[in-house]
Design an enzyme around this catalytic site. Structure first.
Site, mmCIF file in Angstrom:
data_model
loop_
_atom_site.group_PDB
_atom_site.id
_atom_site.type_symbol
_atom_site.label_atom_id
_atom_site.label_comp_id
_atom_site.label_asym_id
_atom_site.label_seq_id
_atom_site.Cartn_x
_atom_site.Cartn_y
_atom_site.Cartn_z
ATOM 1 N N TYR A 51 65.008 86.324 37.862
ATOM 2 C CA TYR A 51 66.206 85.225 37.232
ATOM 3 C C TYR A 51 65.584 83.876 36.933
ATOM 4 C CZ TYR A 51 70.692 87.901 37.758
ATOM 5 O OH TYR A 51 71.922 88.547 37.683
ATOM 6 N N GLU A 52 66.162 83.395 35.691
ATOM 7 C CA GLU A 52 66.019 82.098 35.380
ATOM 8 C C GLU A 52 64.481 81.632 35.401
ATOM 9 O OE1 GLU A 52 68.527 80.936 34.268
ATOM 10 O OE2 GLU A 52 70.008 82.125 35.290
ATOM 11 N N GLY A 53 63.817 82.403 34.712
ATOM 12 C CA GLY A 53 62.505 82.218 34.512
ATOM 13 C C GLY A 53 61.600 82.733 35.887
ATOM 14 N N GLN A 84 57.739 79.785 37.265
ATOM 15 C CA GLN A 84 58.113 78.506 38.094
ATOM 16 C C GLN A 84 56.959 77.852 38.708
ATOM 17 O OE1 GLN A 84 61.469 77.609 38.240
ATOM 18 N NE2 GLN A 84 62.095 79.282 37.019
#
Length: 594
Positions: free
Chosen positions: A435-437, A442
């Site tokens: 999720y979310e990158g 990250q």
């Protein structure tokens, strides 16, 4: 499945004993969060999680969400739980009172959110996304957009979504093709989005989609992306839902976990084009969306912590009851007496407490970055928040998978059986590192944008924080403090060495730095967790010296911190070796030999 028991005492320890809440109360706008109010919020949020959300977690996993004639039906009990959620005012916790919010710190809101995510991850993702949408519109919406949408989103009467990904683009947002053609005071949106969590459901009467798209003549790549509000139902002048917009869910993804969270393929503009309203300036949409994405990254990091806590509680209960083998005197013994099971449980417990302390500390920094009146101090808080946000997301979600897997292992063969419930936590946890990158993204973000871009300034400031904690440890006596001092000193040396190595080697070949980005992320999180465990140990020792009413809780804090120092912090040296030396073979292998 073992009932969920919200770890309210540990949350209160971080708020009060560790001083995280006090650091916010001292700022303008933070004084409304009195200790009594915060404790009441935590207690009641735990009750909501235990009584309304946890009981429908396993049943929701079995039933899932279904798509019927373009309408998504949620699992049984989900809508009723959501009604109780908004009736209790829970969605409004951290938001501006101007729009119906309660004005509490994000620290308090996200502590409550941890409980909802632990009790029922799939359900809780819906308000998580709405919180991100509110945060985005508060920061970037026009006055008219705020007046139209914020009150309903803050209350939870409407929900929000994030629409980035497209089938051909994946994580490369710059490759998106969804288009937005101007038409008077609005745009016509046409295109398809995939992996849209809670993109369609029957829990509210409107859904506000935040959609990235390209306007005619926009530059290629990320510089040509704009952001649009695209409501499921257009909004009448009196604020009520009006005509149905030209958008629909055309299918639901069949997933490994979080099965009762509808992951939608959304189609915009199959007929006349969906009406959308520009947020901010054209071609600046990704900048606006990063407000929601960074909010979501912290929230998803919190989900890794939350599901790990749920898995630990279940594994602990099983280990206390499961009889295997005999003690030295021949009497039957439960498996919690076996050293290897104790190792797994303590690894879970220590990691969770480190994750919680670290995450809450970062969220306190988020509050400081918004409330701090001094511009220089506020800028320092923002730099610290920027540095640590990818660590919260990646380190906590990686650990979430490892800890839920360990929870299955504690159960042995029974853990692999769906009926025990242990495996659901592992399946639910597995999406969070994506999720979310993805967590690799990250790690790249941490190394390139957060360390290399400022010459390591923010990272070195954080290392200095760890060093200051070591000095405090050295002023204390006791086995736990000596172990923490040794472990943190090793972690500081490893983090300093690798940060300097990345800064030096990236000048010649950035691939050398990127090859070590993921282990650097792990090293950073491990060291940060160690610092927070040390701070927790110091706070526990102070409570014991002051005559705490719960000696066993604070004494356990010391033992858990010692375990982290002796069993987890030593990983720092090995990670440093991987970062500085592991790139040789990694980059040498020809592509056709993989």
């Amino acid at each position: 499945m073992v009932p969920y028991d919200a770890p309210v005492q540990d949350m209160q320890f971080l708020m009060h004993d560790l001083g995280l809440l006090r650091s916010i109360q001292e700022l303008p706008g933070g004084d409304s969060a009195s200790a009594d109010i915060v404790d009441a919020v935590l207690e009641e949020s735990g009750r909501l999680a235990r009584e309304k959300l946890a009981p429908i977690n396993a049943s929701g996993d079995s039933q899932g969400a279904t798509l019927e004639n373009g309408v998504v039906r949620c699992a049984d009990g989900f809508s009723e739980a959501y009604k109780a959620f908004i009736d209790g005012g829970w969605n409004s916790l951290p938001f501006n009172p101007e729009h119906g919010g309660q004005g509490l710190p994000w620290l308090v809101g996200m502590a409550a959110e941890e409980m909802w995510l632990a009790a029922n991850s799939a359900w809780a993702l819906c308000p998580v996304l709405t919180w991100g949408a509110v945060d985005l519109l508060e920061a970037h919406g026009s006055r008219e957009q705020k007046a139209t949408y914020l009150d309903k989103l803050v209350s939870g009467e409407w929900t929000g979504t994030m629409n980035l990904t497209e089938p051909q683009a994946g994580s490369d947002v710059g490759a998106l093709r969804c288009r937005a053609d101007p038409e008077g005071d609005h745009y016509r949106i046409r295109g398809q989005k995939v992996f849209i969590s809670w993109g369609e459901h029957d829990m509210t009467d409107n859904i506000i989609h935040l959609v990235l798209a390209r306007t005619p003549g926009a530059p290629p790549g990320t510089k040509g992306i704009s952001l649009f509000i695209v409501p499921k139902f257009l909004v009448n002048a009196d604020g009520s839902p009006g005509a149905r917009n030209d958008l629909r869910c055309i299918s639901l993804e069949h997933k490994l976990g979080i099965k009762s969270s509808p992951t939608c393929v959304m189609s915009y503009g199959d007929d006349e084009g969906a009406i959308g309203y520009l947020v901010g300036d054209e071609n600046r949409g990704l900048n606006c969306m990063f407000t929601m994405m960074n909010n979501a990254r912290i929230n998803i990091g919190m989900s890794g912590l939350a599901v790990a806590e749920r898995a630990y509680q279940q594994a602990r209960a099983f280990a206390r009851d499961r009889v295997q083998g005999n003690a030295a005197d021949g009497s039957p013994q439960t498996i919690i007496r076996h050293p290897d099971v104790r190792r797994m449980l303590l690894t879970m417990k220590a990691s969770i407490e480190a994750m919680r302390a670290f995450s809450y500390d970062v969220v306190a920094t988020l509050d400081q970055s918004r409330l701090e009146p001094n511009p220089e101090t506020r800028a320092l808080a923002q730099a610290r928040l920027d540095l640590l946000t990818p660590v919260v997301k990646a380190w906590c979600t990686d650990l979430g998978v490892e800890i839920t897997s360990m929870g299955v292992q504690v159960h042995g063969g029974m853990g692999y059986i769906e009926e025990t419930g242990a495996v659901q936590h592992l399946r639910d946890a597995r999406i969070a590192p994506i999720y979310e990158g993805t967590n690799g993204i990250q790690a790249i973000d941490l190394v390139t944008r957060k360390v290399l871009r400022d010459g390591g300034l923010a990272a070195r400031r954080y290392i200095e924080e760890i060093d200051a904690v070591v000095a405090l440890l050295d002023s204390e006596s006791g086995t736990a403090f000596k172990a923490l001092s040794r472990g943190l000193t090793t972690a500081i040396q490893a983090l300093t060495k690798t940060t300097n190595w990345l800064l030096t080697e990236s000048k010649n070949d950035v691939d050398l730095a990127l090859a070590g980005a993921t282990p650097y992320m792990r090293l950073f999180g491990t060291a940060a967790g160690g610092m927070m465990m040390a701070r927790s140990a110091l706070a526990a020792q102070a409570a014991l010296q002051d005559g705490t009413s719960d000696r066993s809780f604070h004494e356990t804090k010391l033992v858990t911190a010692q375990f982290y120092a002796e069993n987890i912090l030593p990983q720092a040296d090995g990670l440093a070796t991987i970062i500085c030396d592991g790139h040789h073979a990694l980059l040498a292998l020809p592509e056709d030999q993989f």
